[in-house]
Structure formats: structure tokens, C-alpha cells
Scaffold this motif. Sequence first.
Motif, PDB file in Angstrom:
ATOM      1  N   SER A 199       0.820  -1.210   0.000  1.00 34.06           N
ATOM      2  CA  SER A 199       0.000   0.000   0.000  1.00 34.06           C
ATOM      3  C   SER A 199       0.859   1.268   0.000  1.00 34.06           C
ATOM      4  O   SER A 199       0.628   2.190  -0.785  1.00 34.06           O
ATOM      5  N   ILE A 211       2.903   1.759  -3.358  1.00 32.53           N
ATOM      6  CA  ILE A 211       2.073   2.251  -4.475  1.00 32.53           C
ATOM      7  C   ILE A 211       1.734   3.729  -4.258  1.00 32.53           C
ATOM      8  O   ILE A 211       1.790   4.541  -5.196  1.00 32.53           O
ATOM      9  N   LYS A 239       2.806   6.700  -6.855  1.00 29.96           N
ATOM     10  CA  LYS A 239       1.845   7.646  -7.465  1.00 29.96           C
ATOM     11  C   LYS A 239       2.253   9.080  -7.160  1.00 29.96           C
ATOM     12  O   LYS A 239       2.256   9.934  -8.036  1.00 29.96           O
ATOM     13  N   ASP A 298       1.990  -9.793  -4.868  1.00 31.27           N
ATOM     14  CA  ASP A 298       1.050  -8.697  -4.568  1.00 31.27           C
ATOM     15  C   ASP A 298       1.564  -7.350  -5.064  1.00 31.27           C
ATOM     16  O   ASP A 298       0.799  -6.532  -5.584  1.00 31.27           O
ATOM     17  N   LYS A 333       3.721  -6.890  -7.530  1.00 29.94           N
ATOM     18  CA  LYS A 333       3.690  -6.932  -9.006  1.00 29.94           C
ATOM     19  C   LYS A 333       2.265  -6.622  -9.500  1.00 29.94           C
ATOM     20  O   LYS A 333       2.074  -5.785 -10.385  1.00 29.94           O
ATOM     21  N   ALA A 334       1.278  -7.282  -8.888  1.00 25.10           N
ATOM     22  CA  ALA A 334      -0.111  -7.083  -9.321  1.00 25.10           C
ATOM     23  C   ALA A 334      -0.539  -5.627  -9.118  1.00 25.10           C
ATOM     24  O   ALA A 334      -1.123  -5.006 -10.021  1.00 25.10           O
ATOM     25  N   ALA A 335      -0.214  -5.075  -7.947  1.00 23.57           N
ATOM     26  CA  ALA A 335      -0.624  -3.682  -7.659  1.00 23.57           C
ATOM     27  C   ALA A 335       0.107  -2.709  -8.573  1.00 23.57           C
ATOM     28  O   ALA A 335      -0.472  -1.731  -9.057  1.00 23.57           O
ATOM     29  N   GLU A 394       1.369  -3.292 -11.635  1.00 20.53           N
ATOM     30  CA  GLU A 394       0.907  -3.388 -13.023  1.00 20.53           C
ATOM     31  C   GLU A 394      -0.518  -2.853 -13.180  1.00 20.53           C
ATOM     32  O   GLU A 394      -0.857  -2.278 -14.207  1.00 20.53           O
ATOM     33  N   LYS A 395      -1.321  -3.025 -12.142  1.00 23.54           N
ATOM     34  CA  LYS A 395      -2.687  -2.484 -12.184  1.00 23.54           C
ATOM     35  C   LYS A 395      -2.641  -0.951 -12.323  1.00 23.54           C
ATOM     36  O   LYS A 395      -3.507  -0.330 -12.948  1.00 23.54           O
ATOM     37  N   ASN A 396      -1.598  -0.348 -11.732  1.00 26.79           N
ATOM     38  CA  ASN A 396      -1.465   1.100 -11.794  1.00 26.79           C
ATOM     39  C   ASN A 396      -0.496   1.559 -12.896  1.00 26.79           C
ATOM     40  O   ASN A 396       0.005   2.692 -12.855  1.00 26.79           O
ATOM     41  N   ASN A 397      -0.208   0.644 -13.826  1.00 26.24           N
ATOM     42  CA  ASN A 397       0.643   0.958 -14.980  1.00 26.24           C
ATOM     43  C   ASN A 397       2.087   1.316 -14.669  1.00 26.24           C
ATOM     44  O   ASN A 397       2.699   2.127 -15.363  1.00 26.24           O
TER      45      ASN A 397
END
Length: 339
Positions: free
Chosen positions: A254, A257, A261, A283, A285-287, A289-292
Motif C-alpha cells: 500500500s 504504491i 503515485k 502482490d 507486481k499485481a498492484a 501493473e494495475k497502476n501501470n
Amino acid sequence: MNILAIETSCDETAAAILKAKRGRLELAANVVSSQINIHKKYGGVVPEVAARHHLENIIPVIDEAVQAAQIKPAAIDFIATTAGPGLVTALLVGIETAKALSYAWNKPLIPVNHMYAHLAANFFNQSIQFPALALIVSGGHTEIVLLKNHHHYNKIGQTVDDAVGEAYDKAAKLLNLGYPGGPIIARLADKFSGLSPINLPRPMINSRDFNFSFSGLKTALLYTVQKMTKKEIKTRTPEICRAFQNAAVEVLVSKTIKAAKKYQVQSILLAGGVAANKKLRADLKAAAEKNNFQFRVPEFKLCTDNAAMIAIAGYYLSRKHHPQKDGWQKISADPNWEL
Ligand code: KG4
Ligand code: ZN
């Protein structure tokens, strides 16, 4: 360019040979002699014991690396060694050996920051889009670092108490699981897949800064198990480990990320011993890539302490400052060397 690297900052005696050809890196040898079995019985690393074993192992480990790489000392361009942070008694063994070799072989010596080296493990034949944000998680450190390029970086957050690896180790000690706790807790956590009423706190998850705190998580775990019988703790160990790991990983992901940002980076890098944790890798990696964001993490063997990462860091440092042959005279251990 051929680099000999040495690492003795904690409980691994390590040496590596890295060959660099036109920007392509090749790991010709990567030898790690672990003292985990020795420190296990004390429940953690004993500095004097670690130093004694480094002293016994350092020459055979370097010798093994040189033999494996089939390289003659004359073909080595420079030596890189960890100069800090770490246990001073342990660091000294690697540094003094590196200085002796630097003098005897007439090769430049580059001092390397162990945390920068963890980070630099990500530079091993992987392209990185800058600016980047790195989460470095180990037994002694938990840091968020903002990178402008391979050499320019500044720390924007860190733990205010325990490092996350230390929290894993202390949690394992509390549950009588052995040392080092990280891999043991991770393995047990994977064995539980049901719903659990255990809900541990996510310390500082909503704080506005990018600092962490893990000692409260460990205390919350202590209070949780204090309410259980010995038998209950035993049967519910995987569930307890899962609750602990979920809390630790959620905070790390959290805040990383959030920082990525805020600083509008291109990529997120994960590094350090705890980067060997499968859930954290998956987790984050997923977060990311979800946020580009591009996501990078070193292969498993380059996450926990090793000398290959010291060689990679040495290679990048040598591109910034040309190493000098008499540099060894100015190098000393700095157990608290900050990134
Ligand atoms: O970077 P490292 O090898 O040594 C230091 O520089 O501290 O990190 C060691 C830490 C230990 O706390 C260990 O428990 C943790 O990394 N660790 C893990 C895993 N593998 C090692 N933590 C969680 N999951 C893992 N799979
Ligand atoms: Zn380390």
C-alpha cells in the motif's frame, strides 16, 4: 571488464566474479557460504561467532569463486567489497581481505553500500524505466528509495523501529519456529487458506509519510497468541503466520504504491532478503501493473545476501567514478552507512 566481489556484512560469506562485456553482465561465479545452521541454535546472528566463521571461510570462498570462473588474478580489473551497513566485526573480515588482495594484486578497490547493492541486483540485465521507486526490505532495513537513474537516488521513507525481516524473525521466535523466520513463516502461511478471525493491525498504513513501523505488529501478534492455549497455538500456527504475513505485506504494498503515485515514477523495484517472499513479489507486481508501473524484482538467488549484487553495484559505481589503485588505503568499515 572482470570484477571480484566480496560480501561479509552479516551471516553469509560470499564471493562472486562478474564479467561485463559491452554493457552485458555475465555472472561467472556466485559462491555463498551460509552460517544459518550455526546461528540457528542462538535464535539469531551472534556477531563474534559470525566474524570467526567469516575468517575461516573467506579465503576458501574467494578461491572457489576464482576457480569456478576460471579466471586468473591478472584478468581481474577491480575488486568490490561491502563496506557497510552491517555488523562491524563481520564487515571487517571482508574489507581487510579485499584490501590485502587489492594491494597484493595491484587492483583498485571499490567500497559498496550493502543496501545499494540489494537495489542494484535489479540492474542485472534488466532494463529499468526511470524515475523508479524501490522498496528495499531486509533483516536490518525497510526503506523506500526514489531513483533518478542508476546512480542518483534518495531515501524517502524507512522504518521507525523494526525492519520487516526482523519482524518476521521475531514473530517466528515467538512461535518457536526457528531462524531465520521469514522463509518459515512464509511456508506455513501458504498452508492456510480458510477464513480467519485473526486480524492484526496494519501499522502506519494511512500515515501521510512513507515511513513504516513493524514493532506494533509483532506486539499485536504476542497479545493474540497470549490468549491461546499451547495446543491451540500449535494447531493454528499456519493461520497465525498467514495473518501476520497478510498484515506485513499489505502495509508494504500500500505505501509503495502510494509513494509511486505521488512521485509519478515509471517503475517499481523490489529488493532485499524479504523480496524472496512469494506473496510480497506477487502482490506488489499485481498492484504495480494495475497502476501501470513497470515492475522489477531480482531472481530469488540475488535477493538474500550474496556477492553478485556487490559486483553489480561495483560495476555501476565504476561507471560513475573511475576506481583508483591506491583507493584501498582510504576504505574502512562503516556499520551505519546510510543510503
Ligand atoms: O537481505 P538479507 O539476506 O540480509 C540482510 O541484509 O538483512 O535479509 C534477511 C532477511 C531475514 O530477516 C529473513 O527472515 C528474510 O530476509 N527473508 C524472508 C524470506 N526469505 C528471507 N522474509 C520473508 N519471506 C521470505 N521468503
Ligand atoms: Zn542484505
